[in-house]
Design an enzyme around this catalytic site. Sequence first.
Site, PDB file in Angstrom:
ATOM      1  N   HIS A  63     -53.421  35.989 -47.489  1.00 57.96           N
ATOM      2  CA  HIS A  63     -52.034  35.739 -47.720  1.00 57.96           C
ATOM      3  C   HIS A  63     -51.721  34.219 -47.046  1.00 57.96           C
ATOM      4  O   HIS A  63     -51.060  33.540 -47.765  1.00 57.96           O
ATOM      5  CB  HIS A  63     -51.298  36.628 -46.751  1.00 57.96           C
ATOM      6  CG  HIS A  63     -49.796  36.139 -46.358  1.00 57.96           C
ATOM      7  ND1 HIS A  63     -48.749  36.167 -47.239  1.00 57.96           N
ATOM      8  CD2 HIS A  63     -49.276  35.555 -45.328  1.00 57.96           C
ATOM      9  CE1 HIS A  63     -47.587  35.634 -46.893  1.00 57.96           C
ATOM     10  NE2 HIS A  63     -47.712  35.263 -45.497  1.00 57.96           N
ATOM     11  N   ASP A 103     -44.449   7.195 -66.678  1.00 60.84           N
ATOM     12  CA  ASP A 103     -45.344   8.582 -66.279  1.00 60.84           C
ATOM     13  C   ASP A 103     -46.039   8.453 -65.113  1.00 60.84           C
ATOM     14  O   ASP A 103     -45.928   7.470 -64.444  1.00 60.84           O
ATOM     15  CB  ASP A 103     -46.124   8.792 -67.500  1.00 60.84           C
ATOM     16  CG  ASP A 103     -46.618  10.274 -67.749  1.00 60.84           C
ATOM     17  OD1 ASP A 103     -47.030  10.976 -66.370  1.00 60.84           O
ATOM     18  OD2 ASP A 103     -46.404  11.023 -68.724  1.00 60.84           O
ATOM     19  N   TRP A 147     -57.065  32.822 -42.132  1.00 62.34           N
ATOM     20  CA  TRP A 147     -57.285  31.760 -43.329  1.00 62.34           C
ATOM     21  C   TRP A 147     -57.980  30.395 -42.414  1.00 62.34           C
ATOM     22  O   TRP A 147     -58.520  29.803 -43.055  1.00 62.34           O
ATOM     23  CB  TRP A 147     -55.725  31.292 -43.621  1.00 62.34           C
ATOM     24  CG  TRP A 147     -55.213  30.457 -42.602  1.00 62.34           C
ATOM     25  CD1 TRP A 147     -54.394  30.735 -41.460  1.00 62.34           C
ATOM     26  CD2 TRP A 147     -54.892  28.939 -42.667  1.00 62.34           C
ATOM     27  NE1 TRP A 147     -53.753  29.674 -41.030  1.00 62.34           N
ATOM     28  CE2 TRP A 147     -54.131  28.549 -41.725  1.00 62.34           C
ATOM     29  CE3 TRP A 147     -55.419  27.861 -43.574  1.00 62.34           C
ATOM     30  CZ2 TRP A 147     -53.930  27.195 -41.343  1.00 62.34           C
ATOM     31  CZ3 TRP A 147     -55.026  26.544 -43.420  1.00 62.34           C
ATOM     32  CH2 TRP A 147     -54.242  26.180 -42.346  1.00 62.34           C
ATOM     33  N   SER A 179     -58.379  19.056 -56.562  1.00 62.20           N
ATOM     34  CA  SER A 179     -57.342  18.889 -57.103  1.00 62.20           C
ATOM     35  C   SER A 179     -56.412  18.249 -56.205  1.00 62.20           C
ATOM     36  O   SER A 179     -55.735  17.352 -56.874  1.00 62.20           O
ATOM     37  CB  SER A 179     -56.934  20.534 -57.333  1.00 62.20           C
ATOM     38  OG  SER A 179     -55.521  20.348 -57.654  1.00 62.20           O
ATOM     39  N   SER A 180     -56.388  18.495 -55.074  1.00 58.04           N
ATOM     40  CA  SER A 180     -55.371  17.699 -54.126  1.00 58.04           C
ATOM     41  C   SER A 180     -55.665  16.271 -53.917  1.00 58.04           C
ATOM     42  O   SER A 180     -55.036  15.215 -53.905  1.00 58.04           O
ATOM     43  CB  SER A 180     -55.317  18.327 -52.769  1.00 58.04           C
ATOM     44  OG  SER A 180     -54.848  19.623 -52.593  1.00 58.04           O
ATOM     45  N   HIS A 237     -54.125  20.349 -38.573  1.00 50.42           N
ATOM     46  CA  HIS A 237     -53.142  19.780 -38.217  1.00 50.42           C
ATOM     47  C   HIS A 237     -52.249  18.814 -39.093  1.00 50.42           C
ATOM     48  O   HIS A 237     -51.306  18.982 -39.460  1.00 50.42           O
ATOM     49  CB  HIS A 237     -53.230  19.143 -36.988  1.00 50.42           C
ATOM     50  CG  HIS A 237     -51.702  19.201 -36.235  1.00 50.42           C
ATOM     51  ND1 HIS A 237     -51.071  20.369 -36.011  1.00 50.42           N
ATOM     52  CD2 HIS A 237     -50.569  18.319 -36.003  1.00 50.42           C
ATOM     53  CE1 HIS A 237     -49.952  20.125 -35.522  1.00 50.42           C
ATOM     54  NE2 HIS A 237     -49.513  18.984 -35.620  1.00 50.42           N
ATOM     55  N   GLU A 275     -52.657  18.769 -42.057  1.00 54.71           N
ATOM     56  CA  GLU A 275     -52.259  19.608 -43.158  1.00 54.71           C
ATOM     57  C   GLU A 275     -50.804  20.149 -43.158  1.00 54.71           C
ATOM     58  O   GLU A 275     -50.075  20.357 -43.816  1.00 54.71           O
ATOM     59  CB  GLU A 275     -53.360  20.814 -43.336  1.00 54.71           C
ATOM     60  CG  GLU A 275     -52.650  21.939 -44.263  1.00 54.71           C
ATOM     61  CD  GLU A 275     -52.622  21.722 -45.692  1.00 54.71           C
ATOM     62  OE1 GLU A 275     -53.482  20.530 -45.963  1.00 54.71           O
ATOM     63  OE2 GLU A 275     -52.262  22.397 -46.385  1.00 54.71           O
ATOM     64  N   TYR A 333     -48.544  18.665 -41.869  1.00 53.64           N
ATOM     65  CA  TYR A 333     -47.580  17.667 -42.030  1.00 53.64           C
ATOM     66  C   TYR A 333     -47.626  17.243 -43.686  1.00 53.64           C
ATOM     67  O   TYR A 333     -46.729  16.826 -44.230  1.00 53.64           O
ATOM     68  CB  TYR A 333     -47.706  16.369 -41.249  1.00 53.64           C
ATOM     69  CG  TYR A 333     -47.493  16.523 -39.847  1.00 53.64           C
ATOM     70  CD1 TYR A 333     -46.131  16.763 -39.628  1.00 53.64           C
ATOM     71  CD2 TYR A 333     -48.279  16.712 -38.910  1.00 53.64           C
ATOM     72  CE1 TYR A 333     -45.674  17.363 -38.438  1.00 53.64           C
ATOM     73  CE2 TYR A 333     -47.917  17.172 -37.588  1.00 53.64           C
ATOM     74  CZ  TYR A 333     -46.541  17.308 -37.268  1.00 53.64           C
ATOM     75  OH  TYR A 333     -46.246  17.812 -35.992  1.00 53.64           O
ATOM     76  N   SER A 386     -34.168  14.820 -47.414  1.00 49.20           N
ATOM     77  CA  SER A 386     -33.524  13.316 -47.088  1.00 49.20           C
ATOM     78  C   SER A 386     -32.970  13.015 -48.723  1.00 49.20           C
ATOM     79  O   SER A 386     -32.043  11.923 -48.834  1.00 49.20           O
ATOM     80  CB  SER A 386     -34.661  12.353 -46.975  1.00 49.20           C
ATOM     81  OG  SER A 386     -35.390  12.819 -45.743  1.00 49.20           O
ATOM     82  N   HIS A 433     -54.726  21.092 -29.821  1.00 48.06           N
ATOM     83  CA  HIS A 433     -53.641  21.651 -29.353  1.00 48.06           C
ATOM     84  C   HIS A 433     -53.766  23.159 -30.008  1.00 48.06           C
ATOM     85  O   HIS A 433     -53.035  24.136 -29.471  1.00 48.06           O
ATOM     86  CB  HIS A 433     -52.320  21.316 -29.204  1.00 48.06           C
ATOM     87  CG  HIS A 433     -51.751  21.016 -30.511  1.00 48.06           C
ATOM     88  ND1 HIS A 433     -50.877  20.112 -31.021  1.00 48.06           N
ATOM     89  CD2 HIS A 433     -51.701  22.018 -31.782  1.00 48.06           C
ATOM     90  CE1 HIS A 433     -50.574  19.907 -32.592  1.00 48.06           C
ATOM     91  NE2 HIS A 433     -50.977  21.205 -32.732  1.00 48.06           N
ATOM     92  N   HIS A 434     -54.363  23.541 -30.938  1.00 50.66           N
ATOM     93  CA  HIS A 434     -54.691  24.818 -31.578  1.00 50.66           C
ATOM     94  C   HIS A 434     -55.923  25.271 -30.633  1.00 50.66           C
ATOM     95  O   HIS A 434     -56.226  26.458 -31.103  1.00 50.66           O
ATOM     96  CB  HIS A 434     -55.024  24.780 -33.027  1.00 50.66           C
ATOM     97  CG  HIS A 434     -53.901  24.161 -33.833  1.00 50.66           C
ATOM     98  ND1 HIS A 434     -53.127  24.766 -34.479  1.00 50.66           N
ATOM     99  CD2 HIS A 434     -53.580  22.910 -34.243  1.00 50.66           C
ATOM    100  CE1 HIS A 434     -52.271  23.980 -35.282  1.00 50.66           C
ATOM    101  NE2 HIS A 434     -52.626  22.613 -34.928  1.00 50.66           N
ATOM    102  N   THR A 480     -39.927  13.213 -34.709  1.00 48.70           N
ATOM    103  CA  THR A 480     -39.411  14.445 -35.351  1.00 48.70           C
ATOM    104  C   THR A 480     -37.956  14.731 -34.930  1.00 48.70           C
ATOM    105  O   THR A 480     -37.024  14.678 -36.035  1.00 48.70           O
ATOM    106  CB  THR A 480     -40.070  16.005 -34.985  1.00 48.70           C
ATOM    107  OG1 THR A 480     -41.646  15.605 -34.908  1.00 48.70           O
ATOM    108  CG2 THR A 480     -39.589  16.950 -35.824  1.00 48.70           C
ATOM    109  N   LYS A 520     -35.829  12.093 -36.893  1.00 51.39           N
ATOM    110  CA  LYS A 520     -35.629  12.467 -38.461  1.00 51.39           C
ATOM    111  C   LYS A 520     -34.275  13.632 -38.425  1.00 51.39           C
ATOM    112  O   LYS A 520     -33.366  13.413 -39.089  1.00 51.39           O
ATOM    113  CB  LYS A 520     -36.767  13.269 -38.938  1.00 51.39           C
ATOM    114  CG  LYS A 520     -37.861  12.398 -39.282  1.00 51.39           C
ATOM    115  CD  LYS A 520     -38.933  12.683 -39.956  1.00 51.39           C
ATOM    116  CE  LYS A 520     -38.791  12.658 -41.538  1.00 51.39           C
ATOM    117  NZ  LYS A 520     -39.217  11.586 -42.099  1.00 51.39           N
ATOM    118  N   ARG A 549     -51.607  38.473 -32.672  1.00 54.83           N
ATOM    119  CA  ARG A 549     -51.563  38.611 -34.131  1.00 54.83           C
ATOM    120  C   ARG A 549     -52.918  39.106 -34.644  1.00 54.83           C
ATOM    121  O   ARG A 549     -53.673  39.309 -34.046  1.00 54.83           O
ATOM    122  CB  ARG A 549     -51.286  37.164 -34.487  1.00 54.83           C
ATOM    123  CG  ARG A 549     -52.498  36.217 -34.366  1.00 54.83           C
ATOM    124  CD  ARG A 549     -52.291  34.613 -34.360  1.00 54.83           C
ATOM    125  NE  ARG A 549     -52.132  34.296 -35.829  1.00 54.83           N
ATOM    126  CZ  ARG A 549     -52.467  33.003 -36.250  1.00 54.83           C
ATOM    127  NH1 ARG A 549     -52.771  32.226 -35.520  1.00 54.83           N
ATOM    128  NH2 ARG A 549     -52.361  32.863 -37.791  1.00 54.83           N
TER     129      ARG A 549
END
Lengths: 540, 379
Positions: free
Chosen positions: A91, A120, A156, A183-184, A267, A269, A271, A282, A316-317, A342, A345, A464
């Site tokens: 998932h 293009d 994951w 790909s990315s 991390h 990722e 963002y 925006s 921090h994870h 943040t 924004k 979890r």
Amino acid sequence: MSAVVDTHGHGHGHDHAGHAHGHGDPHGGYGGLMRWVTTTNHKDIGTMYLWFAGFMFFVGGMMALAIRLELFHPGLQYLHPDFYNQLVTSHGLIMIFGAIMPAFVGFANWQIPMMIGAPDMAFARLNNWSFWLLPFAATLLISAYFMPGGAPGAGWTLYAPLTVQQGIGMDFTIFAIHILGMSSILGSINIITTILNMRAPGMSLMKMPMFCWTWLITAYLLVAVMPVLAGAVTMTLTDRHFGTTFFNAAGGGDPVLYQHIFWFFGHPEVYVIALPAFGVISQVIPAFSRKPLFGYASMVYATSAIAILSFIVWAHHMYTVGMPVTGQLFFMYATTLIAVPTGVKVFNWVSTMWKGSLSFETPMLFACGFLFLFTLGGFTGLVLSLAPVDIQLQDTYYVVAHFHYVMVAGAMFSAFAGIYFWLPKWTGKMYNETLGKWHFWLTLITFNLIFFVQHFLGMAGMPRRIPDYPLMFTTWNEISSIGAFGFALSQLVFLYNLFTTLKRGEPAPQKPWDGADSLDWTHLPTPAPYHSFETAPQVK
Amino acid sequence: MKGWKLKTSKILAALAGLGALAASGASHALEWYFQTPASPIARDIDQVHQYVMWLIIVIFVGVFGFMFYSCFAHRKSKGHAAAQFHENTTVEILWTVIPAIILVLIAWPVTKVVIAQKDTSSPDLTIKATGYQWKWGYDYLKGEGEGISFVSMLATPRDEINNKEPKGEHYLLEVDHELVVPIGKKVRLITTGADVIHSWWMPAFGVKQDAIPGFVRDTWFRADQLGTFRGQCAELCGKEHGFMPIVVRVVSAEDYSKWVADQKKAQSGQAEDVNKQWPPQELVARGEKVYAANCVACHQATGKGTPPVFPALAGSKTVTGPKEAHIDTVLNGRPGTAMAAFGKQLSDTDIAAVISYERSSWGNKSGVVQPAEVKARRK
């Protein structure tokens, strides 16, 4: 940015009328399926990215429903614990790499060339390849379910050494991640090159629509971190099969090394997913406030600051891993700092609305929903950034609630805002506003039913990634599961609206949104022609 | 009209179902906040959290007060014309600097708690917690009770988990051997993992520490309330991750001394003669119990396992082959697989018993193993 002069004619779409009969068949002589396989057109490729993301969203969503079904009551009802872990893992991987990221690449493909006045993407064939890698990666990823031992059940995050115990499905997942990463990276190189080299004359970087800015920064983040993830999973692969011991203490390695490498990717990722969402918002908020984006320059600086900070906060994870006190403090201070850009924004968006002339069509509703709920997710992020509090909350449902506020109410709401916003431009047809509003309100309510109560579960102590739970957590889990099924049904409203719009939608007006001011709205007809800007517009 | 009626009745039925559900849910207390703190650190965490939450609520109401006022008052449908301002340097600097100042206000009290959490010096008692797939091993290393060592496993019967029996009050939060600690004493907890990463979490003490294979980490708590406290493993560690709870009983100093004395007595009484020759039936009968406690989660009561991750024992090459290989597998595990090393967790007699049970069940007929043979294979 709003002051644009069309040097090529007075009517919209002047260039294109000339173009369409100049080239004959726009699809390179292919029809049917081969048109899509061979296409190098940014719009076709954008469309394929979006359909792919939609399909993966469905697959990942079905997995989430299975999870919520099992958690509806305490006890093991439907799923074997091993299979439950596999679903939890897939998932996450599918939603992040298969749904959210491709969705925003789809937006980038459609919108960036049109917004900067380019014909293009810079590398059209590469663009085709970036997309066509995805279905193969997804097939590998899902094929793991049919391997002996099933898909990996390590979450994951794929923490070692649990990954070393998994069956052969783990290796397929690793290869799938490699391909997704390729790909990315290719897509990002394309986006960077397009934005830096193909802007219309007069469009300086600081005049670009904010969506292009956020994607430019996102693309740099992707190029920087996807190889890191590839490295981490490759080390897992060699630990599994080739006798290395990167993550095994018995051979001089360290399981925690994996976590450092993973979160150095992980991390930023976050963002990678959040920044394009910020970009869509925006565009939408000023359009429906009929007022220019407040603090454009500070928005650019804040986005860059978030991107740079994202590289120095990864641990921090890992507060419960047992870092020294100085490590704990450094990562805590650095993480709380992210609240500043943040905050800028959020303040800018609210100030854009302030004293505007607001109307609340579906894109704006989703943007407001985003603003409200994403900020909630930001606040729980602030709570989690505090190491002592995180000790209580790490690996609980509070974390699950937090990142779903950021991923679903953040990224997904903004994707819906973007789809409703641009669908008229893309298809030339207008969606049904009433159904759109129903979709928004049902999604908003059911989303909060699922995830708001999970904050309570986490604080009360529910870990979890467990298939069964103590009795005191029953009520909130029941509410959450009911919300999940409601959420799934609400998406049927969207699907119905989408299909009826595509099939027999009312023709869209040239510019359905008063306040939209980017080149795609001001300089191109609706629907956008197959080839957009053959001659670059002049931007004053 | 008829169709509509049918729909209404369906909706009503669904609503009634929801109502019944809510009513059934109400029989459990609605937990929505941290468990009641039972240690100074847990109390500090709670206070820091409340302090930050109040700040957040104030900011939240402020920011979204503006947004909702704007949504209400500045609507096009009300004829509000859009202003065209799009920047204001003073305001932009202010809302960068003020949040930064608020962060400093938060950082100060939080830093004190971090430093306190990390101070594991001069403990009264040192205990090592080892995470196994899927149970906790405890060794009292230093202080009163030194030398006590036991394994703590889920005590909830499988039938409750599989919904064949009604669930008890402490469903999934009960163990066979609770960790026992004295009240008011500083306990240093050393964690490590035997196979994969686990995490030792006791919410009421404000303690969560990953247990990492091959490394030791430490944390501490000083329980200041008597009673039994319950938590769960917090790091995904495989199939039975949700089924390895942590239970700590906090007792008075006298009760603790009494408990220590009982444990010591029991442990010295437990030392069995490894040279005793057991009758096969007795070994197999004892082995069945050991199997039920240690092996059944993976290899299943049927001995068929869930291949390929958890292989079948019925007809297995190892189980039907030479004794030595079988003994080595149980003693040392199979590195790189989920098969754990039981050498340090089980006595020679228990290992001999479980091997004998495996070699005499599910159609296997490969003879029994005596404790002395196990002892001989230990390195």
